[in-house]
Design a protein around this motif. Structure first.
Motif, PDB file in Angstrom:
ATOM      1  N   UNK B   8       0.853  -1.194   0.000  1.00  0.00           N
ATOM      2  CA  UNK B   8       0.000   0.000   0.000  1.00  0.00           C
ATOM      3  C   UNK B   8       0.883   1.236   0.000  1.00  0.00           C
ATOM      4  N   UNK B   9       0.754   2.041  -1.035  1.00  0.00           N
ATOM      5  CA  UNK B   9       1.556   3.259  -1.114  1.00  0.00           C
ATOM      6  C   UNK B   9       0.937   4.350  -0.238  1.00  0.00           C
ATOM      7  N   UNK B  10      -0.382   4.483  -0.347  1.00  0.00           N
ATOM      8  CA  UNK B  10      -1.062   5.522   0.416  1.00  0.00           C
ATOM      9  C   UNK B  10      -2.453   5.039   0.803  1.00  0.00           C
ATOM     10  N   UNK B  11      -2.821   5.374   2.031  1.00  0.00           N
ATOM     11  CA  UNK B  11      -4.171   5.065   2.506  1.00  0.00           C
ATOM     12  C   UNK B  11      -4.766   6.356   3.052  1.00  0.00           C
ATOM     13  N   UNK B  12      -5.943   6.700   2.575  1.00  0.00           N
ATOM     14  CA  UNK B  12      -6.635   7.894   3.073  1.00  0.00           C
ATOM     15  C   UNK B  12      -7.886   7.470   3.826  1.00  0.00           C
ATOM     16  N   UNK B  13      -8.042   7.990   5.015  1.00  0.00           N
ATOM     17  CA  UNK B  13      -9.218   7.680   5.830  1.00  0.00           C
ATOM     18  C   UNK B  13      -9.738   8.970   6.458  1.00  0.00           C
ATOM     19  N   UNK B  14     -10.976   8.876   6.893  1.00  0.00           N
ATOM     20  CA  UNK B  14     -11.571   9.968   7.645  1.00  0.00           C
ATOM     21  C   UNK B  14     -11.372   9.659   9.131  1.00  0.00           C
ATOM     22  N   UNK B  15     -11.163  10.692   9.895  1.00  0.00           N
ATOM     23  CA  UNK B  15     -10.944  10.524  11.333  1.00  0.00           C
ATOM     24  C   UNK B  15     -11.958   9.551  11.923  1.00  0.00           C
ATOM     25  N   UNK B  16     -11.470   8.750  12.850  1.00  0.00           N
ATOM     26  CA  UNK B  16     -12.233   7.738  13.594  1.00  0.00           C
ATOM     27  C   UNK B  16     -12.372   6.414  12.832  1.00  0.00           C
ATOM     28  N   UNK B  17     -11.974   6.399  11.573  1.00  0.00           N
ATOM     29  CA  UNK B  17     -11.978   5.121  10.875  1.00  0.00           C
ATOM     30  C   UNK B  17     -10.757   4.309  11.297  1.00  0.00           C
ATOM     31  N   UNK B  77      -0.290  -3.939  10.830  1.00  0.00           N
ATOM     32  CA  UNK B  77      -0.419  -2.894  11.847  1.00  0.00           C
ATOM     33  C   UNK B  77      -1.763  -2.210  11.666  1.00  0.00           C
ATOM     34  N   UNK B  78      -2.522  -2.123  12.743  1.00  0.00           N
ATOM     35  CA  UNK B  78      -3.837  -1.478  12.683  1.00  0.00           C
ATOM     36  C   UNK B  78      -3.889  -0.297  13.631  1.00  0.00           C
ATOM     37  N   UNK B  79      -4.373   0.806  13.104  1.00  0.00           N
ATOM     38  CA  UNK B  79      -4.662   1.973  13.929  1.00  0.00           C
ATOM     39  C   UNK B  79      -6.178   2.031  14.075  1.00  0.00           C
ATOM     40  N   UNK B  80      -6.639   1.974  15.290  1.00  0.00           N
ATOM     41  CA  UNK B  80      -8.083   2.018  15.570  1.00  0.00           C
ATOM     42  C   UNK B  80      -8.492   3.455  15.840  1.00  0.00           C
ATOM     43  N   UNK B  81      -9.651   3.816  15.332  1.00  0.00           N
ATOM     44  CA  UNK B  81     -10.180   5.173  15.571  1.00  0.00           C
ATOM     45  C   UNK B  81      -9.120   6.226  15.243  1.00  0.00           C
ATOM     46  N   UNK B  82      -8.714   6.265  13.997  1.00  0.00           N
ATOM     47  CA  UNK B  82      -7.607   7.116  13.576  1.00  0.00           C
ATOM     48  C   UNK B  82      -7.862   8.585  13.928  1.00  0.00           C
ATOM     49  N   UNK B  83      -6.744   9.293  14.119  1.00  0.00           N
ATOM     50  CA  UNK B  83      -6.784  10.719  14.408  1.00  0.00           C
ATOM     51  C   UNK B  83      -5.891  11.438  13.402  1.00  0.00           C
ATOM     52  N   UNK B  84      -6.100  12.726  13.277  1.00  0.00           N
ATOM     53  CA  UNK B  84      -5.301  13.503  12.325  1.00  0.00           C
ATOM     54  C   UNK B  84      -3.810  13.386  12.634  1.00  0.00           C
ATOM     55  N   UNK B  85      -3.462  13.277  13.908  1.00  0.00           N
ATOM     56  CA  UNK B  85      -2.051  13.165  14.293  1.00  0.00           C
ATOM     57  C   UNK B  85      -1.412  11.857  13.835  1.00  0.00           C
ATOM     58  N   UNK B  86      -2.236  10.914  13.405  1.00  0.00           N
ATOM     59  CA  UNK B  86      -1.690   9.654  12.891  1.00  0.00           C
ATOM     60  C   UNK B  86      -1.191   9.806  11.453  1.00  0.00           C
ATOM     61  N   UNK B  87      -1.451  10.920  10.834  1.00  0.00           N
ATOM     62  CA  UNK B  87      -0.989  11.149   9.464  1.00  0.00           C
ATOM     63  C   UNK B  87       0.536  11.132   9.437  1.00  0.00           C
ATOM     64  N   UNK B  88       1.070  10.193   8.678  1.00  0.00           N
ATOM     65  CA  UNK B  88       2.526   9.991   8.648  1.00  0.00           C
ATOM     66  C   UNK B  88       2.817   8.902   7.628  1.00  0.00           C
ATOM     67  N   UNK B  89       4.108   8.665   7.410  1.00  0.00           N
ATOM     68  CA  UNK B  89       4.527   7.485   6.654  1.00  0.00           C
ATOM     69  C   UNK B  89       4.924   6.425   7.668  1.00  0.00           C
ATOM     70  N   UNK B  90       4.464   5.227   7.462  1.00  0.00           N
ATOM     71  CA  UNK B  90       4.768   4.133   8.374  1.00  0.00           C
ATOM     72  C   UNK B  90       5.628   3.101   7.647  1.00  0.00           C
TER      73      UNK B  90
END
Lengths: 112, 115
Positions: B8-17, B77-90
């Motif tokens: 996955x090169x890029x994943x876009x989600x809305x907050x809380x997803x 790796x799963x991020x639950x209930x994502x937040x804007x601060x999670x925006x990064x490269x992993x």
């Protein structure tokens, strides 16, 4: 909390010039590394250093590169004659043993 | 030789997803370590987790969780209930014991969390 410190944070140099990137690893760590990340690309291994000598190096780490641990605390990466393609973020890392590596905040090198 | 694939090169989600990042690795070594690092826009690499090849227990740390499956050579790796601060490269990374601890990094997955 101990951390790996790199200086400078950003260096601009002219093509053909020598640059030295500096790192202060965490004090009780034994293994030291340099990695490179060209903008937008993955982090690539350059060299590892243990017991005051290079333990492994990648094909990127050619004769233009050298590393040194001159005084037991600093760990330096020297590029003798910089090229445009050396422009990248350079990360220093250190670790104790079979643990995670701690990375410095990086030095952004821009060759013009 | 070791290899780490982050398809996955890029994943876009809305907050809380929730967002799951895939990591598949290749190595012939029986003893190895897997890592996840976060690289925020400021550029530094932040350690998130280390797993050794003998420990297949899944782990949860706050909103982060990791699923290690040796049978499929995956360390997701799963991020639950994502937040804007999670925006990064992993970045997922692999280290084997006989290579002086150098890391083989995957290409990274850019996570973009929008409000």
């Amino acid at each position: 909390e101990p951390e790996v410190t790199q200086t400078p944070s950003h260096q601009v140099t002219q093509m053909g010039q020598e640059v030295i990137l500096r790192c202060v690893p965490i004090s009780n760590h034994l293994y030291f590394y340099w990695y490179r990340q060209i903008l937008g690309q993955k982090v690539e291994f350059l060299v590892s250093f243990y017991n005051n000598e290079i333990s492994e190096k990648s094909e990127i780490f050619d004769d233009q590169f050298s590393v040194e641990r001159p005084d037991g605390s600093n760990f330096t990466l020297k590029i003798r004659s910089t090229k445009l393609e050396d422009s990248a973020m350079y990360f220093c890392a250190s670790k104790q043993g079979y643990t995670e590596a701690f990375f410095g905040q990086g030095t952004r090198l821009t060759v013009v | 030789a070791q290899k780490v694939t982050q398809a996955q090169t890029e994943i876009s989600v809305v907050e809380k997803e929730d967002v799951t990042l895939d990591c598949v690795y290749e190595t012939r070594d029986t003893t190895y370590y897997l890592f996840w690092y976060k690289q925020p826009p400021s550029g530094e690499l932040v350690f998130l987790i280390r797993r050794n090849s003998f420990d297949e227990q899944n782990e949860i740390s706050g909103r982060y969780s990791w699923n290690f499956q040796k049978s499929t050579s995956s360390f997701n790796f799963t991020i639950t209930a994502s937040q804007v601060v999670d925006s990064a490269v992993y970045f997922c990374a692999l280290s084997v014991t006989d290579s002086w601890g150098k890391f083989q990094f995957g290409a990274g997955t850019q996570v973009v969390v929008t409000p």
